[in-house]
Design a protein around this motif. Structure first.
Motif, short mmCIF file in Angstrom:
data_model
loop_
_atom_site.label_atom_id
_atom_site.label_comp_id
_atom_site.label_asym_id
_atom_site.label_seq_id
_atom_site.Cartn_x
_atom_site.Cartn_y
_atom_site.Cartn_z
N VAL A 121 0.82 -1.20 0.00
CA VAL A 121 0.00 0.00 0.00
C VAL A 121 0.86 1.27 0.00
N LEU A 122 2.04 1.23 0.62
CA LEU A 122 2.94 2.39 0.64
C LEU A 122 4.33 2.04 0.13
N GLY A 123 4.48 0.89 -0.49
CA GLY A 123 5.82 0.48 -0.89
C GLY A 123 6.56 -0.11 0.28
N ALA A 124 7.55 -0.92 -0.01
CA ALA A 124 8.29 -1.60 1.05
C ALA A 124 9.51 -0.83 1.51
N GLY A 125 9.90 0.21 0.79
CA GLY A 125 11.09 0.97 1.17
C GLY A 125 12.39 0.27 0.86
N LEU B 244 18.26 9.43 2.74
CA LEU B 244 18.07 7.98 2.80
C LEU B 244 17.53 7.55 4.15
N VAL B 245 18.13 8.05 5.22
CA VAL B 245 17.68 7.69 6.55
C VAL B 245 16.23 8.10 6.75
N ALA B 246 15.91 9.33 6.37
CA ALA B 246 14.53 9.81 6.54
C ALA B 246 13.57 9.00 5.69
N GLY B 247 13.95 8.71 4.45
CA GLY B 247 13.05 7.96 3.59
C GLY B 247 12.71 6.59 4.12
N VAL B 248 13.70 5.87 4.62
CA VAL B 248 13.47 4.51 5.10
C VAL B 248 12.59 4.50 6.35
N ILE B 249 12.93 5.32 7.34
CA ILE B 249 12.17 5.27 8.59
C ILE B 249 10.77 5.84 8.42
N VAL B 250 10.61 6.85 7.59
CA VAL B 250 9.27 7.42 7.38
C VAL B 250 8.37 6.41 6.69
N VAL B 251 8.87 5.74 5.66
CA VAL B 251 8.06 4.73 4.97
C VAL B 251 7.69 3.60 5.93
N ALA B 252 8.65 3.15 6.73
CA ALA B 252 8.38 2.06 7.67
C ALA B 252 7.31 2.45 8.69
N LEU B 253 7.40 3.65 9.24
CA LEU B 253 6.44 4.07 10.24
C LEU B 253 5.07 4.37 9.63
N SER C 171 -6.41 12.02 4.46
CA SER C 171 -6.23 11.75 3.04
C SER C 171 -7.52 11.25 2.41
N ARG C 172 -7.83 11.82 1.25
CA ARG C 172 -9.06 11.46 0.54
C ARG C 172 -8.78 10.88 -0.84
N GLY C 173 -7.57 10.97 -1.31
CA GLY C 173 -7.28 10.56 -2.67
C GLY C 173 -7.14 9.06 -2.83
N ARG C 174 -6.74 8.66 -4.02
CA ARG C 174 -6.58 7.25 -4.34
C ARG C 174 -5.29 6.66 -3.79
N THR C 175 -4.40 7.50 -3.36
CA THR C 175 -3.11 7.01 -2.87
C THR C 175 -2.62 7.93 -1.75
N LEU C 176 -1.81 7.36 -0.88
CA LEU C 176 -1.19 8.12 0.20
C LEU C 176 0.17 8.68 -0.20
N ARG C 177 0.62 8.36 -1.39
CA ARG C 177 1.99 8.69 -1.75
C ARG C 177 2.29 10.19 -1.79
N PRO C 178 1.39 11.07 -2.23
CA PRO C 178 1.72 12.51 -2.15
C PRO C 178 1.95 12.98 -0.72
N ALA C 179 1.07 12.57 0.19
CA ALA C 179 1.27 12.94 1.59
C ALA C 179 2.54 12.32 2.14
N LEU C 180 2.80 11.08 1.77
CA LEU C 180 4.03 10.41 2.21
C LEU C 180 5.26 11.13 1.67
N ALA C 181 5.21 11.54 0.41
CA ALA C 181 6.35 12.24 -0.18
C ALA C 181 6.59 13.57 0.53
N LEU C 182 5.52 14.26 0.90
CA LEU C 182 5.67 15.52 1.63
C LEU C 182 6.33 15.28 2.98
N CYS C 183 5.91 14.25 3.67
CA CYS C 183 6.50 13.93 4.98
C CYS C 183 7.96 13.51 4.83
N VAL C 184 8.27 12.75 3.79
CA VAL C 184 9.66 12.35 3.56
C VAL C 184 10.54 13.57 3.28
#
Length: 982
Positions: A17-21, A386-395, A471-484
């Motif tokens: 759903v959010l990728g495995a990182g 890299l560090v931020a991307g991995v831990i944010v995706v995992a959490l 989140s209301r869209g079809r994917t969480l990835r834009p919000a996830l990208a903003l947080c990353v």
């Protein structure tokens, strides 16, 4: 929350759903591999070059038995010009292209191996085409049917390994050109157990659909090339060094560099295994989702094992590239482990930046690259992202799973704490900032990254929960990208502070009050005496830390983004109904979020209180306003610290009040309210300081009315106040959130936290506009200030100025030495270059003597003197730089004082000589020549002193015979030697 879902329902959640990182983890593995390879190959080149690094460090006054970072760093950095000169002569760095090309060679060779591996695995001597064992085409038709039922676009090439008896298969090649190899045992299983046969095929097709092949074989290729081109040469080099030590009668020992290499190799292997292992479970789940029978992964139940055996199995699992069948079967029954945050990858990830960045610094330092704040920012960009991307995706994955399944919500603090623990271990292993001893001088500093990581993980988890609910869209990835993105900026800022100043300053004895006072007077010049500053309570403890925070690149922007991101989600409001990004689920089991007003109102009230406090500070400081020349120093510092109190205390109160609004978002609520209060107070402060002189009762720095922007104002450290206000307010928000959490733990949840969603689910247009303007203004202000500050610092520094300021502030260490170390240091100083400089100084005196004798034979002695002496004065002007171009004399204070006095006489005499020649003042010229003669006597005294020390230590003494009598007596009076003939 209601009861959790059953296992069957959990299987319906898409594990991707959010990728495995995995991609960021692979890049982190690549980064660590390249930096480790560069560092290890650099050691190989150094051994082959047979340089004398130890001699240069001894000549600099470094004690090999002193494992502290600060004394070693100060001895080398405080004499950086001399150390670079010594290294360039006695331990020259390899040509830059060797170090630069080696990572490129690793990549090229890995690419070649990646291209060759599929051909080697598919060679005709090992495998045969599918048609040779399936003449009727039944198996090919079955494979076509399976591909049609999956996400694989077309049937890949299929070969058979008839010699293999295993009941498995393997896919290799590249993602766009895969090859499936069926083992002979699997073909025999086709008729006896068709369900298992089909499950194995679907598993391999899942690897293709999940795009695992390229990533897997790139990892394999990189590891094998690393072993062949890096580890093997390094081990041969290490063996050569140990053999040399044993041949000389010594006992070979694994030093810090060798231990560092071992640890880095282990980390690389564990990271590689984790990257490969995780892809197998994802392929299993994909295959089951396509219709594979889970019984195809059935295994024989193992008897109950002891705790020790289970611990051993867990440890051995870390080293496997494929998970055990029991773990794979358990993941099919309950996919929760895929969404659970695994601590080992985060721990390994934490070691990457604190080991990779220091390795790069050590490599580029050999090529005289100026090390600055901005250079550190550049170096931490990739590791921080890299560090931020991995831990944010995992959490985010863990939070999404908890919301969808109504299971326990992770706090994130545990995951972040393990990330910080990895940074602490990496710090100990690398020795960067902590010294070469295995235990830092202050071991408690190792808890700082753990605490910071825990807070960071806590913040990420709360942001994920807030944004997923909105989140209301079809994917969480834009919000996830903003947080990353935000997390990357925060992580880069943290790494810059920690590696550049944090660990170094927290791991040593602080400066004296007098040192801090001198530094403040250079920063805020004043006619007031420095003694007033040195008597300020706590100035030696507080000021250095506040100064480090103020100098952290983009620190204010990072802190601003920490509260702007959740404020935007809070303003957006929760999503109603089911989420489009997971349509199989009903509405998320989340209660309503506290209203925007309950979070922002405390901030606005705190901001009003901060504005009043700033006005009160202005009025109070005005009552003691001195004359214009004395408005720096203690006066300006007291004014600055009072402003910090006036801004931070209301922010802390606002954070404490807001953190009680919603127990799920205590940290975010307190952070938003505290920072809003701080920014409103900063706005009022900026306005009053810019108009200082226009409102008489509030005048502090000026007496006349004019618009003078606060950020350009002399004697007002705007960036210092800005960065420290935001940082201290953020720390206060964290503390208040923890305290309110402890106090509320025994209280039952408020009914408003568990009720249904209120009618108003998002802010009004006016609220959105106000919040948007506040966020935009805050981000723009901090980003502009940070960018201007970085531009002012530049990418280079004046080495002489930096070295002079460092020595003036801190001095050079003068530790207690053993007799053996004392002798080694003096011998290294003399042998490597000191003997040449002594000879040069004495040769200048000999030339001066010869010149004066030649002048006496001239008829017009005055004209001859003014004609022949200038070249001699120019020579002695060079001698005035000897203490900069080469180290001070280590270990022996008496000889060191003579050498320093020689440089002082040379500087004084050469300047007076030039001035006398320009003024055609013969008397002044003769006095200057006596100064130069005194410098020569000091040089003779240094030679005699070193000769005696060497002979006492069993060496033959100096190459130049030691002078005796008055010739070897150094004059330390500092007065002009008026008597005697030059």
């Amino acid at each position: 929350m209601s009861a959790g879902f059953g296992a069957d329902e959990r299987l319906r959640i898409d594990e991707k759903v959010l990728g495995a990182g995995t991609g960021p983890r692979f890049v982190a593995l690549l980064l660590l591999m390249l930096t480790a390879g560069g560092a290890m190959i650099l050691e190989v080149f150094r051994v082959l070059a047979d340089g004398d690094v130890t001699g240069c460090t001894l000549a600099a006054g470094v004690d090999p038995a002193d494992g502290s970072y600060w004394n070693t760093s100060l001895s080398i950095t405080g004499q950086g010009i001399a150390f670079r000169s010594c290294m360039s002569i006695w331990a020259p760095a390899p040509p830059w292209w060797q170090i630069a090309c080696w990572p490129l060679l690793l990549m090229v060779m890995a690419g070649l191996l990646f291209a060759v591996l599929p051909r080697w695995k598919a060679r005709r001597s090992r495998v045969v085409p599918l048609e040779s064992v399936d003449p009727g085409g039944a198996l090919l038709a079955q494979l076509d049917a399976l591909c049609a039922a999956t996400d694989v676009e077309s049937l890949p090439r299929v070969v058979v390994d008839p010699a293999s008896t295993s009941v498995g298969a393997v896919v290799f090649g590249r993602t766009r050109r895969p090859v499936i190899c069926l083992h002979g045992g699997l073909l025999a299983l086709r008729r006896s157990d068709p369900k298992r046969f089909e499950a194995v095929l679907l598993h391999e097709l899942a690897h293709i659909a999940n795009r695992d092949i390229t990533l897997t074989y790139l990892t394999v290729a990189l590891w094998r090339v690393f072993l062949a081109l890096v580890l093997l040469p390094y081990m041969l080099c290490l063996g050569y060094v140990m053999y040399g030590v044993a041949a000389d009668g010594g006992v070979p020992q694994l030093d810090r560099a060798g231990a560092l290499a071992v640890v880095m190799v282990v980390l690389l292997y564990l990271a590689r295994s984790d990257t490969l292992r995780s892809r197998e479970i994802y392929a299993d789940l994909t295959a089951v989702r396509w219709g594979a029978d889970p019984r195809g992964w059935s295994v024989t139940t193992t008897p109950h094992r002891s705790a020790a055996r289970r611990a051993l199995d867990s440890f051995l699992e870390l080293w496997r590239t494929h998970p055990r069948w029991g773990l794979r079967q358990g993941a099919l029954a309950d996919p929760a482990p895929l969404f659970r945050v695994a601590v080992l990858p985060l721990f390994l990830l934490g070691t990457v930046p604190v080991m990779a960045v220091p390795q790069v610094i050590r490599q580029i330092a050999l090529y005289r690259v100026n090390f600055t704040n901005n250079l550190m920012v550049i170096l931490v960009v990739v590791p921080g992202a890299l560090v931020a991307g991995v831990i944010v995706v995992a959490l985010w994955r863990a939070v999404a799973y908890a919301l969808l399944t109504r299971t326990r919500m992770p706090s994130g603090a545990r995951a972040g704490g393990w990330l910080g623990a990895g940074m602490s271990v990496g710090l100990v292993v690398s020795g960067f900032g902590a010294g070469w001893s295995w235990q830092p001088e202050r071991p408690l500093i190792l808890l700082v990254p753990v605490a910071a990581g825990a807070v960071f993980g806590w913040w990420v988890t709360q942001c994920a929960r807030l944004w997923i609910g909105a989140s209301r869209g079809r994917t969480l990835r834009p919000a996830l990208a903003l947080c990353v993105t935000v997390s990357s900026v925060v992580m880069m800022s943290w790494l810059t502070w920690w590696l550049l100043a944090g660990v170094t300053n927290l791991n040593r004895t602080g400066p004296s009050a007098e040192m801090v006072a001198r530094d403040i007077l250079r920063w805020l010049p004043s006619a007031d005496p420095a003694g007033d500053l040195s008597r300020v309570p706590g100035i030696a403890v507080v000021q250095p830390q506040l100064g480090n925070i103020a100098d952290t690149p983009m620190g204010a922007l990072a802190i601003t983004l920490l509260w702007v991101l959740p404020l935007l989600a809070l303003t957006k409001g929760p999503a109603a109904g089911s989420s489009d990004w997971e349509p199989t689920r009903a509405a998320l089991a989340e209660g309503p979020v506290a209203s925007l007003r309950k979070v922002v109102r405390p901030g606005l009230a705190g901001g009003a209180l901060a504005c009043l406090a700033v006005v009160a500070v202005q009025a109070y400081v005005h009552t003691g306003q001195p004359v214009a020349e004395a408005r720096g120093g203690l006066y300006a510092l007291r004014y600055t610290w009072l402003l910090l109190l006036a801004l931070c205390l209301p922010a802390a109160v606002a954070a404490a009040v807001a953190s009680t609004a919603d127990r799920r978002y205590r940290l975010l609520s307190g952070l938003i309210a505290g920072q809003v209060a701080a920014f409103l107070g900063l706005a009022a402060m900026t306005l009053l300081v810019s108009l200082d002189g226009c409102i008489t009762p509030l005048d502090v720095l000026s007496d006349s009315c004019a618009w003078r922007p606060a950020w350009w104002r002399p004697l007002f450290p705007f960036t210092y106040v800005l960065n420290n206000t935001l940082a201290l307010s953020a720390i206060a928000a964290v503390i208040t959130a923890l305290v309110t959490g402890v106090l509320q733990r025994r209280r039952p949840p408020n009914a408003r936290d568990t009720g249904h969603v209120a009618a108003r689910t998002r802010g009004t247009r006016a609220q959105l506009l106000v919040v948007g303007l506040l966020c935009a203004a805050s981000v723009a202000a901090t980003a502009t200030d940070g960018a201007v500050r970085r531009y002012q610092l530049g990418l280079s520094t004046n080495a002489i100025t930096y070295q002079r300021n460092l020595v003036q502030n801190w001095g050079l260490p003068d530790p207690q030495l053993s007799e053996n170390t004392r002798l080694r240091q003096i011998r290294a100083w003399y042998r490597l270059r000191g003997d040449d400089l002594i000879d040069v100084a004495i040769s200048y005196d000999q030339r001066l003597t010869a010149t004066l004798r030649a002048v006496q034979t001239e008829k017009d002695r005055f004209s001859a003197l003014h004609r022949e002496v200038p070249p001699v004065c120019d020579d002695w002007e060079t001698a005035a730089w000897f203490e900069t171009l080469w180290f001070r004399v280590p270990a022996d204070p008496a000889v060191r004082a003579d050498w320093h006095q020689m440089v002082t006489w040379a500087d004084t005499g050469s300047r007076r000589c030039t001035q006398a020649l320009e003024a055609r003042d013969t008397k002044a010229l003769l006095d200057a020549l006596r100064n130069l003669r005194a410098a020569a006597h000091c040089a003779e005294s240094v030679n005699a002193g070193i000769d005696g020390i060497l002979r006492e230590g069993g060496y033959r003494g100096t190459s130049r015979p030691a002078a005796t009598g008055s010739t070897a007596v150094c004059d330390h009076t500092g007065r002009n030697p008026a008597s005697g003939r030059p």
